[in-house]
Enzyme design. Structure first.
Site, PDB file in Angstrom:
ATOM      1  N   GLU A 178       7.002  -3.362  -1.830  1.00 35.91           N
ATOM      2  CA  GLU A 178       7.323  -2.318  -3.235  1.00 35.91           C
ATOM      3  C   GLU A 178       8.564  -2.635  -3.153  1.00 35.91           C
ATOM      4  O   GLU A 178       9.672  -2.470  -4.548  1.00 35.91           O
ATOM      5  CB  GLU A 178       6.750  -1.516  -2.838  1.00 35.91           C
ATOM      6  CG  GLU A 178       5.253  -1.014  -2.920  1.00 35.91           C
ATOM      7  CD  GLU A 178       4.549  -1.862  -1.881  1.00 35.91           C
ATOM      8  OE1 GLU A 178       5.030  -2.525  -1.105  1.00 35.91           O
ATOM      9  OE2 GLU A 178       3.087  -2.170  -1.614  1.00 35.91           O
TER      10      GLU A 178
ATOM     11  N   HIS B  54      -4.198   7.365  -0.214  1.00 40.77           N
ATOM     12  CA  HIS B  54      -4.282   6.544  -1.593  1.00 40.77           C
ATOM     13  C   HIS B  54      -4.994   6.841  -2.342  1.00 40.77           C
ATOM     14  O   HIS B  54      -5.530   7.615  -3.950  1.00 40.77           O
ATOM     15  CB  HIS B  54      -6.378   5.747  -1.444  1.00 40.77           C
ATOM     16  CG  HIS B  54      -6.011   4.039  -1.035  1.00 40.77           C
ATOM     17  ND1 HIS B  54      -5.330   4.848   0.392  1.00 40.77           N
ATOM     18  CD2 HIS B  54      -5.568   3.283  -1.160  1.00 40.77           C
ATOM     19  CE1 HIS B  54      -5.946   2.972   0.897  1.00 40.77           C
ATOM     20  NE2 HIS B  54      -5.207   2.337  -0.643  1.00 40.77           N
TER      21      HIS B  54
END
Length: 337
Positions: free
Chosen positions: A60, A129
């Site tokens: 990322e 998540h």
């Protein structure tokens, strides 16, 4: 007019902008060949080629840093962080570089990039998540933060984000990707096709950043919400019998303070909703703004209904997630104060 889910509306926004502007491209983990883990970028690589829609390594920090370099050199990258929970390795790039370059260069350079991230809970995703990190971005000068609640808004806001000359954090409430979940998990799932905001033009249109939407007019209190919580607020209002005005903020920064002020001046009461943890959550900023701008109109203390100060729990998800019964308790406290 076409009926779309939020996923299809986001895909349509990317398709529209990639067709209009050759500087627009998109990349991220599984974004190219696979079309994204939620299929937001489906078929874009086949249509625009692997130079404008491609897969990135699982890194990322590298995804954000590469996009910043592209943006400084004149492209308009739209990157996907697969889940907002994975954003933290990229945070330094977004805060120390993307948000600062316009200021550091005295306007010689800007960073017209959009960072798409699915966020939020209600999907049994657990602590890795389901997080809602919006307050980490609204705290950073130089970033705009956008959260749509419907397919129509998702497309119009994403197009505005892509056209913006500064970095925009675009958080997508994944619980409403396929339907307007209202927090009543014991009821059948409602598809977007049954909702009027699923009617989405196939071509170009945009919704300005910084403009809220009053999704339900009311006289007795103001509810401030965004993302999935907009639909939960409407359900709570329906079940409570209280005539609440529900405002979908759409953009957290810049926030539409004028719409908030006008509503609270009319109702005299305010309830704030979000999924994120309570302490230093974006609701605290909203409460401060309402207190600063509407103090003499308030007839009761401002109420906040939020997640709890704990990592997102898997087994106790529905105790954590703000559902209509918990919101109704706050609404009644505000009415009885």
């Amino acid at each position: 007019m076409a009926t779309m889910t939020m996923i299809q509306a986001l895909n349509s926004a990317l398709d529209t902008m990639m067709a209009r502007d050759s500087r627009v491209l998109t990349f991220g983990e599984d974004v190219g060949y696979f079309g994204g883990v939620f299929k937001v970028t489906e078929h874009l690589q086949q249509k625009y080629g692997p130079k404008r829609c491609f897969d990135a390594p699982i890194n990322e920090c590298g995804i954000a840093g590469t996009a910043i370099g592209m943006a400084v050199y004149g492209l308009r990258p739209v990157i996907e962080i697969q889940f907002a929970d994975y954003m933290y390795p990229a945070y330094d790039q977004l805060v120390s570089e993307a948000a600062r370059i316009r200021y550091r260069s005295a306007n010689d350079f800007t960073v017209p990039m959009t960072v798409r991230m699915p966020y939020g809970g209600g999907i049994y995703g657990g602590q890795t998540h389901s997080q809602s990190p919006e307050a980490l971005f609204t705290h950073v000068a130089g970033l705009k933060t956008v959260i749509p609640a419907t397919p129509y808004d998702a497309k119009g806001l994403l197009i505005s984000a892509i056209e913006d000359d500064d970095p925009v954090i675009f958080l997508e409430p994944k619980r409403v990707y396929n339907g307007p979940f209202d927090g009543r998990r014991d009821r059948p799932v409602i598809p977007w096709s049954k909702h009027p905001a699923s009617e989405v033009p196939e071509g170009y249109y945009k919704i300005p950043l910084g403009k809220a939407n009053i999704v339900r007019e009311g006289a007795e209190m103001t509810i401030l919400a965004y993302g999935t919580m907009v639909h939960v607020a409407l359900a709570a209002t329906e079940d409570s019998g209280i005539d609440a005005e529900v405002i979908d903020l759409r953009t957290l920064l810049p926030v539409d303070i004028e719409t908030i002020k006008a509503s609270v001046a009319k109702t005299g009461r305010c309830v704030i909703l979000h999924e994120a943890t309570r302490t230093s959550g974006y609701g605290a900023e909203l409460a401060a703004l309402v207190q600063e701008h509407c103090f003499y109109h308030l007839e009761a203390p401002i109420e906040r209904v939020t997640g709890f100060d704990t990592p997102y729990p898997h087994a106790l998800e529905w105790e954590y997630f703000p559902t209509p019964p918990r919101i109704i308790k706050a609404m009644r406290r505000a009415m009885e104060a």
